[in-house]
Design a protein around this motif. Structure first.
Motif, short mmCIF file in Angstrom:
data_model
loop_
_atom_site.label_atom_id
_atom_site.label_comp_id
_atom_site.label_asym_id
_atom_site.label_seq_id
_atom_site.Cartn_x
_atom_site.Cartn_y
_atom_site.Cartn_z
N ALA A 36 46.12 16.71 -1.66
CA ALA A 36 45.18 15.79 -1.59
C ALA A 36 45.22 14.60 -2.57
N HIS A 37 45.69 14.95 -3.61
CA HIS A 37 46.17 13.90 -4.54
C HIS A 37 47.01 12.80 -4.09
N LEU A 38 48.28 13.39 -3.51
CA LEU A 38 49.25 12.54 -2.89
C LEU A 38 48.32 11.69 -1.86
N ALA A 39 47.72 12.46 -1.02
CA ALA A 39 47.09 11.50 -0.04
C ALA A 39 46.32 10.46 -0.49
N GLU A 40 45.73 10.81 -1.59
CA GLU A 40 44.62 9.70 -2.22
C GLU A 40 45.22 8.64 -2.85
N ALA A 41 46.48 8.76 -3.56
CA ALA A 41 47.25 7.88 -3.86
C ALA A 41 48.17 6.83 -2.96
N LEU A 42 48.36 7.46 -1.79
CA LEU A 42 49.27 6.73 -1.01
C LEU A 42 48.77 5.22 -0.38
N PRO A 43 47.42 5.32 0.19
CA PRO A 43 46.71 4.17 0.38
C PRO A 43 46.75 2.97 -0.43
N ALA A 44 46.49 3.50 -1.75
CA ALA A 44 46.50 2.28 -2.91
C ALA A 44 48.07 1.84 -3.03
N LEU A 45 49.08 2.60 -3.00
CA LEU A 45 50.33 2.06 -3.02
C LEU A 45 50.86 1.30 -1.85
N ALA B 177 54.85 9.70 1.07
CA ALA B 177 54.37 10.11 2.49
C ALA B 177 55.23 11.13 3.07
N VAL B 178 56.63 11.20 2.72
CA VAL B 178 57.16 12.58 3.16
C VAL B 178 56.81 13.90 2.58
N ARG B 179 56.43 13.81 1.09
CA ARG B 179 55.74 14.79 0.66
C ARG B 179 54.51 15.34 1.49
N ILE B 180 53.78 14.40 1.64
CA ILE B 180 52.59 14.63 2.62
C ILE B 180 52.71 15.36 3.71
N CYS B 181 53.74 14.93 4.48
CA CYS B 181 54.13 15.49 5.69
C CYS B 181 54.39 16.73 5.72
N ILE B 182 55.19 17.13 4.74
CA ILE B 182 55.60 18.66 4.36
C ILE B 182 54.48 19.54 3.97
N GLY B 183 53.66 19.09 2.98
CA GLY B 183 52.55 19.96 2.35
C GLY B 183 51.24 19.93 3.25
N LEU B 184 51.28 19.13 4.19
CA LEU B 184 49.75 19.00 4.59
C LEU B 184 49.59 20.07 5.71
N PRO B 185 50.37 20.60 6.36
CA PRO B 185 50.04 21.88 7.11
C PRO B 185 49.49 22.97 6.48
N PRO B 186 50.34 23.48 5.54
CA PRO B 186 49.94 24.51 4.76
C PRO B 186 48.78 24.38 3.81
N ALA B 187 48.55 22.92 3.65
CA ALA B 187 47.19 22.96 2.60
C ALA B 187 46.01 22.82 3.55
#
Length: 768
Positions: A509-518, A543-553
């Motif tokens: 969630a933190h990664l997804a929150e940071a990506l749009p600002a970047l 973005a790659v880390r979000i793709c990997i971690g999103l389904p289990p999260a």
């Protein structure tokens, strides 16, 4: 001769009300008659070295003395002066006549040190309120205005009013009574010490301008030892003082650093208008209303003056006051409406007048650099709100943008981002709302610890924030701010901190929150020509880390967690689209695969599965048939109603036009909704109401019309569904023919053109 009269011979105690025009005129007349050889004014004595600047040609009130603690600029205080302040009148009289002038209040250094002690003060009385009650008035402000502010000075005995004030205050403070609190006692002891010092210096005609409440204490002569004991061992803080511009609007505020004057514009008028004040005021009001397209004639002005004078006579007032003038303006010029009257109140009774100080006034280096930039960029500080639209393709506008963003990093909110008035969404456009508040001078002094120029201070501040920011989102916002502010020296430090936080943060969630600002930072960097290669690499890695971690999260989230994650899905989807160039991009394919996993996994909340399905449909990764299949599976009887409702909420979050254009999906929703068991319907209804309430009214109306006309299941042949007839309706088609002809650029001389065009396409495609 009475003792009080004898003391007036060598010391004239001029008790005043701070910021009172009548008091100011009375002080001017008294000083002209008394002709003092020194003038002592209630105020911080540390400012004595700055008093000569009051006579500078570029010094225009309202202004204020600003004092702040050197090692803690946030601890600050203002002493405001308007043109109608008695203290300002006394100061200018002394400077204009070459008479020595000093401030005699307790030094600010002691006052700031006292703040640390948090010494409680006993509540004091309201002397004006007490005198008004004694005179039989229930409104202290109105009584003081009638008795002092609206009266003209008597040239025959200009000191007479001040003797009366002294006697009245002596009744409220009989001999032996103590002031309210030790701090007040110390202030008065210090002022008495300064009066003694003036006597020792050989001055024989000393004029003291102070608050009326202090007059009895300064007229008394307690033992010197008693005053020395009160002042012994007082703590001190190191302070600096300067002059800063002030505003009438700030004078009108009763909180913060305001002086609590409800009508500074009116008081300014009273001070400036020595005769026919009501006529002059009504003339100004008429000019203001005419400028705002209100029909006001000379006859209105005459009638308003007559009404104000009549009201004053009926109310037993010597002259029309603000209340009478306001009532007359409302009745005559505003025709009883408070709407135009509010304009008069805002622009005239209060007003936006802003003072000016000369360049010679001492300032911190950062303030000097800011002043230089404001002049070079033609951004003059103004007290009223000002909208500023910038085109970053222009050098001057780009420099203005950099300045405003740098000040934002320094927590100097001169400008705040605003919605564009032109409706443009291009990254080369920016809109700001500017308003300069006097308190920003404190912010500038505080920010001076980071550097001597705006750029160096913003760079130092950004580096410090990068080192102490606790979350990934904070550092991401800081990186965006550095790009907007064009701080190349700070960006490497901030990007390193961003990479470190991102590497250690495993929360998707933190990664997804940071990506749009970047991604926004990359877009702004492109507009400004900033090299953001390192930022792009970091964004792609996130973005790659979000793709990997999103389904289990997303597994087994509760309703609140699913709602928060649904927002991250939408923002990440938009960010990936901006970050990639085409559907063939590896990152885009990876993200699409992640959405498919979310849409098809049963252990994920229905809200998230529905949102993922909608994103896939909007991105052309799924066609309508696949979306309908997924909806049919989800809305089957085996799915709990609440879970199915969550899926619909997520799927329709992108807007209800989907149900308008595809009656297969509408039919599925309708069939499912009618089959929800009665026991489960109360739980489903709030979710559906929240979903459909987000649609535009026209969309909701069209959906209702479709449902009333009857919908079929998705497997019904399209030719049998309402709105999908095998042949065109000639009457309805004729209405669209003219518009279609214009859109296609066909001539009306080709009557078959539009029909032939329609005939070459299946009916369903034409209606799409």
């Amino acid at each position: 001769m009475p003792t009080t009269q004898r003391r007036v011979e060598d010391v004239a105690l001029l008790g005043v009300r701070h910021h009172g025009p009548g008091s100011a005129r009375a002080v001017a007349a008294a000083l002209a008659q008394y002709r003092p050889d020194t003038v002592l004014i209630e105020g911080p004595p540390e400012a004595d070295a700055l008093l000569e600047l009051a006579a500078h040609q570029d010094m225009v009130p309202p202004v204020a003395l600003l004092a702040h603690v050197v090692d803690d600029p946030a601890r600050a205080a203002f002493w405001p002066f308007a043109a109608f302040s008695p203290e300002w009148v006394a100061l200018r009289h002394a400077l204009d006549h070459g008479v020595p002038v000093r401030f005699i209040d307790l030094p600010a250094a002691h006052g700031f040190a006292r703040e640390r002690e948090e010494e409680p003060e006993a509540p004091g009385i309201d002397p004006i309120g007490e005198l008004a009650r004694a005179a039989g008035h229930d409104d202290p402000e109105q009584w003081w205005d009638d008795a002092v502010e609206h009266r003209s000075a008597d040239d025959a005995d200009a000191l007479g009013p001040f003797r009366g004030i002294a006697e009245a205050m002596a009744e409220l403070r009989p001999p032996g009574s103590e002031p309210s609190g030790a701090h007040e006692a110390r202030r008065e002891a210090f002022m008495r010490r300064q009066i003694r010092a003036a006597r020792r210096a050989g001055h024989q005609r000393i004029a003291v301008v102070c608050g009326a409440w202090h007059v009895p204490a300064l007229a008394a002569r307690p033992p010197v030892a008693a005053d020395d004991a009160l002042l012994k061992g007082l703590p001190k803080a190191k302070v600096e003082l300067t002059w800063v511009p002030w505003t009438h609007r700030r004078l009108s505020q009763h909180t913060g650093y305001g002086a609590g004057i409800a009508s500074p514009g009116w008081y300014q008028h009273l001070f400036e208008s020595t005769d026919r004040g009501t006529v002059r005021w009504m003339t100004k009001v008429a000019a203001l209303l005419r400028a705002e397209d209100h029909s006001v004639s000379s006859a209105h002005v005459i009638e308003a003056v007559r009404l104000a004078e009549t009201l004053a006579a009926m109310r037993g007032r010597p002259l029309p006051g603000l209340a009478e003038s306001t009532d007359a303006v409302r009745a005559v010029m505003c025709e009883g409406s408070d709407v135009p009257l509010a304009l008069v109140q805002d622009l005239m009774v209060v007003g936006d007048r802003m003072g000016q100080v000369p360049d010679e006034a001492p300032t911190v280096p950062l303030q000097r650099d800011l002043t230089r930039l404001q002049r070079s960029l033609r951004l003059k500080p103004e007290p009223g709100e000002r909208d500023l639209d910038l085109d970053l393709r222009k050098d001057t506008d780009a420099a203005r943008s950099r300045l405003l963003h740098r000040l934002s990093l320094l927590d100097i909110p001169w400008g705040r981002a605003a919605a564009s008035r032109t409706g443009s969404t291009g990254t080369f456009r920016e809109s700001w709302r500017l308003v300069w508040e006097p308190e920003l001078a404190i912010k500038v002094a505080e920010a001076g610890i980071w550097g001597t120029t705006v750029e160096s201070a913003a760079t130092g501040r950004a580096r410090d924030l990068a080192a102490h920011s606790g979350s990934l989102g904070e550092v991401t916002a800081l990186a965006e701010g550095c790009l907007l502010a064009d701080l190349p020296d700070a960006l490497p430090t901030v990007l390193q901190a961003l990479a470190d936080r991102a590497a250690l943060d495993a929360d998707v969630a933190h990664l997804a929150e940071a990506l749009p600002a970047l991604v926004r930072s990359l877009r702004y960097g492109d507009v400004r020509g900033t090299d953001a290669t390192a930022l792009r690499e970091l964004a792609e890695g996130l973005a790659v880390r979000i793709c990997i971690g999103l389904p289990p999260a997303c597994n087994s989230l509760d309703a609140e967690g699913a709602g928060a994650m649904a927002g991250h899905l939408g923002s990440t989807h938009a960010a990936v689209a901006l970050l990639t160039d085409s559907d063939a991009d590896d990152l885009r394919r990876r993200w699409s695969a992640t959405l498919r996993t979310l849409a098809e996994r049963d252990t994920i909340a229905g809200l998230l599965r529905g949102r993922a399905a909608r994103l896939l449909l909007d991105d052309n990764q799924w066609d309508a048939a696949e979306a309908a299949r997924q909806m049919r599976l989800t809305l089957s009887p085996v799915t709990p109603p609440a879970e199915a409702a969550g899926w619909i909420e997520g799927f329709l979050a992108g807007g209800g036009m989907l149900l308008v254009h595809d009656t297969r999906l509408l039919g599925l929703v309708d069939d499912w909704l009618t089959s929800v068991p009665d026991a489960a319907f109360p739980d489903v209804l709030p979710l559906l109401r929240r979903t459909f309430s987000g649609f535009e009214p026209g969309v909701r109306r069209t959906i209702a019309d479709r449902i009333r006309s009857g919908t079929k299941a998705a497997d019904t042949p399209s030719d049998d569904r309402p709105g999908f007839a095998p042949d065109l309706d000639p009457l309805r088609a004729a209405k669209a023919r003219k518009t279609a002809t214009l859109l296609l650029g066909l001539s009306h001389a080709q009557p078959g053109g539009a029909r032939n065009c329609a005939a070459n396409h299946p009916p369903t495609e034409v209606r799409s």
